[in-house]
Design a protein around this motif. Structure first.
Motif, PDB file in Angstrom:
ATOM      1  N   ARG A  79       0.830  -1.208   0.000  1.00 41.44           N
ATOM      2  CA  ARG A  79       0.000   0.000   0.000  1.00 41.44           C
ATOM      3  C   ARG A  79       0.868   1.262   0.000  1.00 41.44           C
ATOM      4  N   GLY A  80       1.828   1.305   0.903  1.00 43.71           N
ATOM      5  CA  GLY A  80       2.692   2.476   0.990  1.00 43.71           C
ATOM      6  C   GLY A  80       3.608   2.623  -0.201  1.00 43.71           C
ATOM      7  N   ALA A  81       4.133   1.499  -0.693  1.00 47.29           N
ATOM      8  CA  ALA A  81       5.033   1.555  -1.843  1.00 47.29           C
ATOM      9  C   ALA A  81       4.321   2.089  -3.076  1.00 47.29           C
ATOM     10  N   PHE A  82       3.131   1.567  -3.343  1.00 45.45           N
ATOM     11  CA  PHE A  82       2.384   2.048  -4.508  1.00 45.45           C
ATOM     12  C   PHE A  82       2.032   3.522  -4.364  1.00 45.45           C
ATOM     13  N   ASN A  83       1.630   3.943  -3.165  1.00 43.99           N
ATOM     14  CA  ASN A  83       1.242   5.338  -3.010  1.00 43.99           C
ATOM     15  C   ASN A  83       2.425   6.273  -3.227  1.00 43.99           C
ATOM     16  N   ARG A  84       3.576   5.915  -2.720  1.00 37.16           N
ATOM     17  CA  ARG A  84       4.782   6.739  -2.891  1.00 37.16           C
ATOM     18  C   ARG A  84       5.183   6.814  -4.365  1.00 37.16           C
ATOM     19  N   VAL A  85       5.219   5.680  -5.041  1.00 35.06           N
ATOM     20  CA  VAL A  85       5.677   5.660  -6.429  1.00 35.06           C
ATOM     21  C   VAL A  85       4.665   6.321  -7.356  1.00 35.06           C
ATOM     22  N   GLU A 108       5.615  10.579   4.091  1.00 36.06           N
ATOM     23  CA  GLU A 108       4.187  10.868   4.202  1.00 36.06           C
ATOM     24  C   GLU A 108       3.352   9.978   3.281  1.00 36.06           C
ATOM     25  N   GLU A 109       3.802   9.803   2.030  1.00 32.95           N
ATOM     26  CA  GLU A 109       3.038   8.979   1.095  1.00 32.95           C
ATOM     27  C   GLU A 109       2.994   7.521   1.554  1.00 32.95           C
ATOM     28  N   VAL A 110       4.089   7.059   2.163  1.00 29.12           N
ATOM     29  CA  VAL A 110       4.144   5.680   2.649  1.00 29.12           C
ATOM     30  C   VAL A 110       3.184   5.489   3.819  1.00 29.12           C
ATOM     31  N   VAL A 111       3.222   6.407   4.786  1.00 32.81           N
ATOM     32  CA  VAL A 111       2.331   6.312   5.945  1.00 32.81           C
ATOM     33  C   VAL A 111       0.870   6.404   5.501  1.00 32.81           C
ATOM     34  N   ALA A 112       0.572   7.323   4.595  1.00 35.81           N
ATOM     35  CA  ALA A 112      -0.811   7.461   4.107  1.00 35.81           C
ATOM     36  C   ALA A 112      -1.263   6.182   3.407  1.00 35.81           C
ATOM     37  N   GLY A 113      -0.363   5.584   2.633  1.00 40.49           N
ATOM     38  CA  GLY A 113      -0.711   4.342   1.957  1.00 40.49           C
ATOM     39  C   GLY A 113      -1.014   3.224   2.939  1.00 40.49           C
ATOM     40  N   GLN A 114      -0.198   3.100   3.970  1.00 39.05           N
ATOM     41  CA  GLN A 114      -0.457   2.057   4.974  1.00 39.05           C
ATOM     42  C   GLN A 114      -1.793   2.307   5.681  1.00 39.05           C
ATOM     43  N   GLY A 115      -2.136   3.553   5.861  1.00 40.43           N
ATOM     44  CA  GLY A 115      -3.388   3.881   6.531  1.00 40.43           C
ATOM     45  C   GLY A 115      -4.619   3.410   5.797  1.00 40.43           C
ATOM     46  N   THR A 116      -4.487   3.150   4.495  1.00 42.30           N
ATOM     47  CA  THR A 116      -5.657   2.680   3.745  1.00 42.30           C
ATOM     48  C   THR A 116      -6.152   1.326   4.250  1.00 42.30           C
ATOM     49  N   ALA A 117      -5.249   0.543   4.857  1.00 45.36           N
ATOM     50  CA  ALA A 117      -5.691  -0.724   5.460  1.00 45.36           C
ATOM     51  C   ALA A 117      -6.669  -0.452   6.594  1.00 45.36           C
ATOM     52  N   GLY A 118      -6.462   0.655   7.305  1.00 49.03           N
ATOM     53  CA  GLY A 118      -7.359   1.026   8.390  1.00 49.03           C
ATOM     54  C   GLY A 118      -8.726   1.463   7.893  1.00 49.03           C
TER      55      GLY A 118
END
Length: 316
Positions: A49-55, A147-157
């Protein structure tokens, strides 16, 4: 500073590239927890999730050149970045410490990434990757502190909230803190978020005690996935300002939880991935009778041979 709105943006951005992972209710356990099977995410952990959001965010502004992307990882973040780069047609270089599991290294190479093994710990690999990035000009993708990585991980929440119909308590494994910080952002203020760390890698606990991130010596069975030697600056700011509880689990508790996950559900977990479950099984999560309790099972990149061997012995 990152906000809940960034998590919503990330959810829309990465939706075509990641899985909506399922949830199950463990009715046989007294707490009847709802378990999110994020280990069924592409590449076997939440890190995609975080990797895709960052890239993808970098692509939107033309920030990725011919050198592609580079990252440092104990395994799961590297797998996620390699997978994202492969799907998006971008070159990836992943620097990993010597403690990385052979299972993860094999998968990195299968995904076409250039793999560089350097140092004993994640911090060693991280420093080396930063130095290489200065030469190559590749986009650096942090394992947990962007920030993009943390936001991406948050999508699991966000996903978990929708699937569970609301949660009062969420228990999350923590290494550098990117997942638990993202989950905290995604959850309503009334929801308790509990970060679970190994006793041999307590980066968040030490940061809380010291009043800021500090380097911590890490070791143990979960070092390849929860082996960050320092809590991320973003994670510390969010966790300390928004209120996240800290719980530690020892080696035996994670070993027991990993076996229990297999025995009950026939799911293979890595030691770091079952840390939240370990805290529950060890009686370290206090809840009220009517609380809706959520547990995130977040990583499955592990050699299952010892679990299969145990089943064979039991049947023999």
């Amino acid at each position: 500073m990152i906000t809940p709105a960034d998590v919503l943006v990330a959810q829309r951005r990465i939706a075509p590239w990641v899985r909506e992972t399922p949830v199950i209710r463990w009715d046989e356990h007294p707490s009847r927890p709802i378990v999110k099977l994020e280990a069924l995410q592409v590449t076997g952990s939440f890190k995609a999730r975080g990797a895709f959001n960052r890239v993808l965010a970098a692509q939107e502004v033309g920030a990725i050149g011919e050198a592609g992307v580079i990252g440092a990882s104990g395994g799961n973040a590297g797998l996620a970045l390699a997978y994202a780069a492969h799907r998006l047609g971008i070159h990836a270089e992943i620097v990993v410490p010597e403690t990385s599991s052979p299972v993860k290294l094999e998968r990195l190479r299968t995904l076409g990434a250039t793999v560089v093994v350097h140092g004993q710990r994640y911090g060693d690999a991280y420093d080396f990757a930063l130095a290489r990035q200065q030469v190559s000009g590749a986009l650096f993708v942090h394992a947990y502190d962007q920030e993009e990585v943390v936001a991406g991980q948050g999508t699991a929440g966000l996903e978990f909230l929708d699937q569970a119909g609301g949660l009062d308590v969420v228990v999350v494994a923590a290494g550098g803190g990117g997942l638990v910080a993202g989950i905290r952002l995604a959850m309503p203020e009334h929801t308790r978020v509990i970060a679970v760390e190994p006793t041999l890698a307590p980066t968040i606990r030490r940061a809380i005690e010291a009043g800021g991130p500090v380097n911590v010596e890490v070791a143990g069975v979960a070092a390849d996935s929860l082996g960050a030697r320092r809590c991320g600056d973003l994670a510390y700011h969010l966790l300390s300002s928004m209120g996240v509880e800290s719980v530690l689990v020892d080696e035996e508790e994670m070993i027991v939880a990993r076996q229990r996950l297999w025995d009950e559900f026939r799911l293979v977990g890595e030691y770091g991935g079952v840390a939240a479950l370990a805290a529950l099984l060890a009686g370290k999560i206090e809840t009220n009778e009517n609380d809706r309790l959520g547990i995130i099972f977040c990583g499955a990149n592990s050699d299952p041979s010892d679990l299969v061997k145990q089943v064979s012995n039991d049947q023999g």
